[in-house]
Design an enzyme around this catalytic site. Structure first.
Site, PDB file in Angstrom:
ATOM      1  N   ASP A 425       4.867  -4.056   2.601  1.00  0.00           N
ATOM      2  CA  ASP A 425       3.550  -5.091   1.415  1.00  0.00           C
ATOM      3  C   ASP A 425       2.935  -6.817   2.404  1.00  0.00           C
ATOM      4  O   ASP A 425       4.052  -7.316   2.809  1.00  0.00           O
ATOM      5  CB  ASP A 425       4.787  -5.642   0.619  1.00  0.00           C
ATOM      6  CG  ASP A 425       4.020  -6.088  -0.019  1.00  0.00           C
ATOM      7  OD1 ASP A 425       2.673  -7.351  -0.227  1.00  0.00           O
ATOM      8  OD2 ASP A 425       4.893  -6.474  -1.567  1.00  0.00           O
ATOM      9  N   HIS A 426       2.432  -6.500   2.534  1.00  0.00           N
ATOM     10  CA  HIS A 426       2.214  -7.542   4.061  1.00  0.00           C
ATOM     11  C   HIS A 426       2.182  -8.808   3.073  1.00  0.00           C
ATOM     12  O   HIS A 426       1.936 -10.183   3.645  1.00  0.00           O
ATOM     13  CB  HIS A 426       0.272  -7.422   4.166  1.00  0.00           C
ATOM     14  CG  HIS A 426       0.532  -7.982   5.281  1.00  0.00           C
ATOM     15  ND1 HIS A 426       1.005  -8.697   6.428  1.00  0.00           N
ATOM     16  CD2 HIS A 426      -0.357  -7.533   6.648  1.00  0.00           C
ATOM     17  CE1 HIS A 426       0.848  -9.162   7.494  1.00  0.00           C
ATOM     18  NE2 HIS A 426      -0.927  -8.170   7.486  1.00  0.00           N
ATOM     19  N   ARG A 427       2.016  -9.260   1.975  1.00  0.00           N
ATOM     20  CA  ARG A 427       2.126 -10.570   1.338  1.00  0.00           C
ATOM     21  C   ARG A 427       3.990 -10.930   1.701  1.00  0.00           C
ATOM     22  O   ARG A 427       4.377 -11.904   1.367  1.00  0.00           O
ATOM     23  CB  ARG A 427       2.275 -10.533  -0.457  1.00  0.00           C
ATOM     24  CG  ARG A 427       1.336  -9.631  -0.255  1.00  0.00           C
ATOM     25  CD  ARG A 427       1.335  -9.528  -2.604  1.00  0.00           C
ATOM     26  NE  ARG A 427       1.863  -8.763  -2.651  1.00  0.00           N
ATOM     27  CZ  ARG A 427       1.454  -8.282  -3.960  1.00  0.00           C
ATOM     28  NH1 ARG A 427       1.288  -8.803  -4.992  1.00  0.00           N
ATOM     29  NH2 ARG A 427       2.191  -7.335  -4.324  1.00  0.00           N
ATOM     30  N   ILE A 429       6.224  -9.231   4.381  1.00  0.00           N
ATOM     31  CA  ILE A 429       6.293  -8.982   5.262  1.00  0.00           C
ATOM     32  C   ILE A 429       5.200  -8.942   6.407  1.00  0.00           C
ATOM     33  O   ILE A 429       4.415  -8.685   6.278  1.00  0.00           O
ATOM     34  CB  ILE A 429       7.232  -7.217   5.753  1.00  0.00           C
ATOM     35  CG1 ILE A 429       8.529  -7.530   4.616  1.00  0.00           C
ATOM     36  CG2 ILE A 429       6.677  -7.101   7.157  1.00  0.00           C
ATOM     37  CD1 ILE A 429       8.817  -6.290   4.572  1.00  0.00           C
TER      38      ILE A 429
END
Ligand code: CAO
Length: 455
Positions: A425-427, A429
């Site tokens: 989850d780029h939010r 990591i």
């Protein structure tokens, strides 16, 4: 005299459309310009008005039907006294809205063969043309027959449904407060108000964006024979979870490869004397490696709580392992994997995987995972992008290990390389952290002693 109402040419190049709503029933009296039905094409949504006053003699299409331009949709009986029909209809509209309908066009009597001219047109992007004026809603001018989409029902007038479309509201999500669940304009406003409040307070919003509604399927049997099978409960839940994850989590996948010659050699030797239930598998090493990595990178073992604007860090490490079963994908969980040795993990996983395939696994054994491993390497494939399983923030995909020539600084040497793909989850990591985490796992696997030493 009977008049055929045909599918109009809505826009250049549009040859067909789908009937999304029928606003009249056979026997209804209609006024000139009154909406008969709504047609959706890939370019616009249009209301098809009655070209003249009369009585509905026949309806030749059904909601959801795909119709070609020029096809007859409705037969209108114009033998009735048109003026009387219009008067009756206008009076009904006035009595419910207090606002008189626009003057009927006395000259609106097109040729029988001519398709009706769409009353309003709205681009597929939802932008109405400047001249599009909202007609006064007339409660009695429409038939509020339930409008279906698959299993969902949205009983609402064309005007209310148009209002929903213009506001970007998926009407199938709106709870109708009227008799039989009828959806009113006020219900749409309430839905928008509630949704905006939820967004303002950071709560999860069950919106069309979160779970895109499926469009009605085209009639596939037109192209050949088809059959249907009911979805299993597992498939239904998977579809729901994956749809939710895909549409709400901005995901990134990174790839790396681990040299696993040493692990594989050790594993094979160990298994020559191990009973079947204690067989050491590649997945057991992966569980151990990931558990140790999660200790070292706690953000990968977390959940995002947007409502409270916090990251929830799990102080326990429970690894879910995707298991392929005849009923579909299930993910049993190895609890406290970081505190267990590889042999114990292997025994536990063998038992759990077998129970899962036989559908004897308990709901408790399927919950509480904080990270997931999906190993497809036993089947094949060189790479894939797994989907994060919310509320987790990362998942490791494993493809088939294969011998490959690897440059060792002097020459190419054959080595067993295990392809790994980490989706996160780029939010939560960042890319650099993702690359470090994945490299850490690779190094832990490349030198098995690292599994003991690292962490
Ligand atoms: N590369 C090469 N070989 C692999 C491998 C890999 N990544 N993973 C497993 N293998 C080999 C094993 O070593 C084993 O060979 P041996 O008999 O010589 O030891 C063989 O493939 C079969 O392994 P396995 O499947 O019995 O055991 P496992 O612990 O490695 O895997 C499990 C267990 C549960 C992960 C697996 O059975 C499974 O169900 N995988 C599918 C998961 C899945 O569907 N994921 C998709 C989710 S997203 O849609």
């Amino acid at each position: 005299m009977k008049q055929e109402i045909r599918v109009p040419e809505v826009a250049e190049g549009v040859t067909k459309g789908t009937v999304v709503a029928i606003a009249v029933s056979v026997g209804d009296r209609v006024a000139s310009d009154q909406t008969l039905l709504e047609l959706e094409t890939d370019k616009a949504v249009v209301e098809i008005p009655s070209p003249t006053a009369g009585r509905i003699d026949e309806i030749r299409v059904a909601e959801g039907a795909e119709v070609d331009v020029g096809a007859v949709m409705v037969i209108l009986d114009c033998n009735e006294d048109s003026a009387e029909s219009e008067k009756a209809s206008t009076a009904a509209a006035e009595s419910t809205t207090g606002a008189p309908e626009p003057e009927p066009k006395a000259e609106a009597e097109p040729e029988a063969e001519e398709p009706a001219v769409p009353k309003t047109a709205k681009s597929a992007a939802g932008v109405p043309p400047a001249e599009d004026t909202e007609p006064a809603p007339a409660k009695d001018e429409i038939d509020l027959t339930s409008v279906r989409r698959d299993d969902e029902v949205a009983p609402a007038s064309p005007t209310v449904r148009r209002q929903a479309r213009e506001l970007g509201v998926d009407i199938y999500r709106v709870r109708g407060s009227g008799p039989g669940g009828r959806i009113s304009a006020e219900d749409i406003r309430t839905y928008v108000r509630d949704t905006m409040q939820k967004i303002g307070s950071g709560m999860a919003v069950p919106s069309a964006t979160a779970q895109p509604a499926q469009r009605p399927l085209p009639d596939l049997s037109r192209f050949g024979e088809i059959s249907r099978e009911p979805l299993s409960r597992v498939r239904e839940l998977t579809a729901d979870a994956m749809g939710y994850a895909w549409s709400t989590i901005p995901m990134v996948t990174q790839y790396d490869k681990a040299r696993i010659d040493d692990i594989e050699k050790f594993r094979k030797e160990f298994n020559t004397s191990a009973p079947a239930e204690d067989k050491l598998t590649m997945t057991a090493f992966l569980v151990k490696g990931c558990a140790a990595a999660l200790r070292a990178f706690p953000h990968f073992n977390s959940a995002l709580d947007l409502a409270s604007k916090e990251l929830v860090l799990n102080h326990f490490i429970n690894i879910g392992v995707a298991v392929d079963t005849p009923a579909g994908l299930l993910v049993p969980v190895i609890r406290d994997a970081d505190s267990k040795g590889v042999a114990r993990i292997a025994t536990e996983l063998n038992k759990l995987a077998e129970k899962t395939r036989e559908r004897r696994v308990s709901p408790q054994e399927l919950e509480g995972g904080t990270f997931t491993i999906s190993n497809l390497g036993g089947i094949g494939g060189s790479a894939f992008t797994p989907i994060v399983y919310p509320p987790q923030v990362a998942i490791l995909g494993v493809s088939k290990a294969e011998m490959a020539p690897v440059w060792n600084g002097k020459k190419f040497a054959p080595q067993l390389m295990l392809p790994l793909s980490l989706t996160y989850d780029h939010r939560v990591i960042d890319g650099a952290a993702g690359a470090r985490f994945l490299r850490w796992i690779c190094e832990a696997l490349e030198t098995p002693l690292n599994l003991v030493m690292k962490g």
